[in-house]
Design a protein around this motif. Structure first.
Motif, PDB file in Angstrom:
ATOM      1  N   HIS A  91      -2.792  62.795  13.903  1.00 29.39           N
ATOM      2  CA  HIS A  91      -1.437  62.533  13.408  1.00 29.39           C
ATOM      3  C   HIS A  91      -1.358  61.065  13.035  1.00 29.39           C
ATOM      4  CE1 HIS A  91       2.885  62.746  12.932  1.00 29.39           C
ATOM      5  NE2 HIS A  91       2.974  61.614  13.660  1.00 29.39           N
ATOM      6  N   TYR A  92      -0.870  60.811  11.801  1.00 28.21           N
ATOM      7  CA  TYR A  92      -0.761  59.450  11.290  1.00 28.21           C
ATOM      8  C   TYR A  92       0.686  59.184  10.906  1.00 28.21           C
ATOM      9  CZ  TYR A  92      -1.218  55.471   8.135  1.00 28.21           C
ATOM     10  OH  TYR A  92      -1.060  54.261   7.512  1.00 28.21           O
ATOM     11  N   ILE A  97       6.638  57.216   6.796  1.00 27.88           N
ATOM     12  CA  ILE A  97       5.554  58.108   6.342  1.00 27.88           C
ATOM     13  C   ILE A  97       4.887  58.726   7.579  1.00 27.88           C
ATOM     14  CG2 ILE A  97       3.378  58.249   5.104  1.00 27.88           C
ATOM     15  CD1 ILE A  97       4.264  55.810   3.501  1.00 27.88           C
ATOM     16  N   SER A  98       4.713  60.009   7.527  1.00 26.50           N
ATOM     17  CA  SER A  98       4.062  60.732   8.626  1.00 26.50           C
ATOM     18  C   SER A  98       3.141  61.797   8.045  1.00 26.50           C
ATOM     19  CB  SER A  98       5.116  61.375   9.540  1.00 26.50           C
ATOM     20  OG  SER A  98       4.489  62.119  10.548  1.00 26.50           O
ATOM     21  N   ASN A  99       1.970  61.906   8.606  1.00 19.43           N
ATOM     22  CA  ASN A  99       0.989  62.862   8.077  1.00 19.43           C
ATOM     23  C   ASN A  99       0.150  63.424   9.234  1.00 19.43           C
ATOM     24  OD1 ASN A  99      -0.563  64.403   6.401  1.00 19.43           O
ATOM     25  ND2 ASN A  99      -1.880  62.718   5.734  1.00 19.43           N
TER      26      ASN A  99
END
Length: 501
Positions: A91-92, A97-99
């Motif tokens: 998880h980034y 922003i989240s991915n």
């Protein structure tokens, strides 16, 4: 009327059952008569001990365990292959922003040692360990032969002691009865009867001690063969005891100094210690390996699992990727905190210890060879001397009995002569068995003792107790008034039946 008719039928069934039981008993008696139990001999009990003795089973297991040292040491010289597989969910997030993405991959690495001095020395030690295991197991097999033969002849010696004690007690009982009769008619004093009674009591104590010794030695033999020991074949009368071949102590000493299993084991231990010292020197030497690896990964949107596994620069992107590498890897030790120097001092001290142990093993082998050789040579001479002494003791007993009857000897003279005859026969039986055991120990000291040596001794045995060496000359003609003496206890020489109580 029904009761009257039933009574004859019941009598008929009882008579039939009694007849059947009688016939069965007669059949069993005839069967036992036709197939007597054979006495076990030395080879038979040795064969059973090979399968049942706990010590030889332990030695066999130790041998099988120790020979695995060679393939384990060889493994360090062969390629080492490692496979890895993994999957990661990452998880980034940064600001708004989240991915979340996943990656998976696998890798395969191979390492082939090219130069590892310590591994090579360990491999050589593995060979020496196998040789040491073989020598140790051969020594255990040789020890089994000695233990079986020692236990066997110990039981025979105890049987002879018991039989001779019974014969001695019977002779004393006859003399006691004669002394009592002479006292009753006024031909002797009470002193003769008292002396005979004291000798009879002592003979009874000797018989009890002999029975106890026999029971203990049978129990010791049962520990080796795994079951109670029954009747044993005895040493044949007139058997020629084997002489050492070659009949030269120097040859046996030289053979023992080189081939004794204790010397072989310590020689191998010294060589292993020297290899350990050489292995300790590897702390100063480089090691060289051929390395090769390859990997494949499926990556979402981050640093790939592949690049992590390969320690290569990171890459960005998505999708599958593959990479591989091959090369030579050299490791050079520079400083290890002084452990190499300490290890060298330790292995050198252990090497000196192994050398000292080898010197002591050689001296012990020489001592064992000399002792066993002298045991055989002096034993053969002792047997001849005791055989002559037995004849003299028999003549002495006969002469003293005759002298006592005509009044020129006293009862104490007869009792002393009987004691000397008993002691001489007992010493003669022990000398025979001791000489046979010394011949086996002599071969064991030179590491030449094998199963066929037991076959040579087994040929000296007989199942006929009347033909045994202990029976030779042991039975004398009974005097005319022997029937009035006290009953004897014990068993005949060469038999294994317990005392009748």
């Amino acid at each position: 009327m029904r009761a009257a008719r039933c009574a004859p039928a019941s009598h008929t069934r009882a008579a039939s059952a009694f007849a059947t039981a009688t016939a069965l008993f007669a059949f069993l008696a005839l069967a036992g008569h036709a197939a007597p139990v054979r006495a076990a001999d030395l080879l038979q009990l040795y064969s059973e001990a090979q399968n049942r003795d706990a010590l030889i089973a332990s030695a066999r297991s130790a041998y099988l365990a120790n020979i695995e040292a060679l393939p384990q040491a060889r493994a360090a010289l062969l390629p080492q292959i490692t496979a890895r597989w993994g999957t990661v969910n990452t998880h980034y997030g940064s600001g708004n922003i989240s991915n979340t993405f996943g990656s998976s991959g696998y890798s395969l690495a191979l390492t082939q040692p090219i130069f590892h001095w310590d591994s090579w020395q360990s491999y050589q030690q593995g060979k020496l360990t196998v040789a040491s295991a073989e020598a140790a197991f051969a020594q255990a097999q040789q020890d089994l032969i000695l233990r079986v033969a020692t236990a066997y002849f110990d039981v025979l010696a105890a049987q002879d002691d018991l039989a001779l004690a019974g014969t001695h007690k019977q002779a004393i009982a006859e003399q006691l009865a004669s002394a009592k009769r002479n006292f009753e008619v006024g031909n002797a004093t009470i002193v003769d009867a008292n002396e005979a009674q004291a000798s009879f009591d002592q003979a009874t104590a000797q018989e009890i001690a002999a029975q106890n010794t026999l029971d203990v030695r049978r129990a010791a033999f049962a520990r080796i063969v795994g079951h109670p020991v029954g009747s044993l074949a005895t040493l044949r009368a007139g058997s020629t005891l084997p002489s050492p071949e070659p009949n030269n102590v120097a040859d046996w000493v030289a053979q023992a100094e080189q081939s004794n299993y204790g010397v072989q084991l310590q020689t191998l231990t010294l060589e292993i210690a020297r290899r350990e010292t050489s292995k300790a020197k590897s702390g100063y030497l480089p090691s060289v390996d051929l390395v090769a690896s390859g990997a494949h990964s499926n990556v979402g949107n981050a640093n790939s699992l592949l690049t992590s596994a390969m320690s290569s620069p990171s890459s960005q992107g998505t999708g599958p990727s593959s990479a591989g590498q091959i090369g030579i890897q050299i490791s050079i030790p520079i400083f290890s905190g002084g452990s190499v120097q300490s290890r060298m001092r330790q292995t050198l001290a252990l090497e000196d210890k192994a050398q000292s142990d080898l010197d002591d093993a050689r001296r012990l082998a020489v001592l064992g060879a000399r002792t066993s050789y002298l045991g055989v040579s002096s034993g053969l001479a002792q047997v001849k001397a005791l055989e002559a002494a037995e004849q003299s003791a028999q003549s002495s007993v006969a002469s003293n009995k005759l002298g006592y009857q005509v009044g020129v000897r006293i009862n104490a003279d007869v009792l002393n002569a009987e004691d000397k005859l008993f002691t001489t026969r007992r010493d003669l039986a022990k000398a025979r068995y001791s000489t046979l055991l010394s011949s086996l120990q002599l071969k064991a000291s030179a590491a030449t003792l094998v199963d066929t040596d037991l076959q040579l001794l087994n040929a000296l045995l007989t199942e006929n107790p009347d033909a045994s060496a202990a029976m030779a000359g042991a039975r004398e003609p009974a005097p005319a008034d022997a029937g009035t003496g006290l009953p004897a206890r014990g068993v005949r020489p060469g038999t294994t039946a317990p005392l009748r109580r």
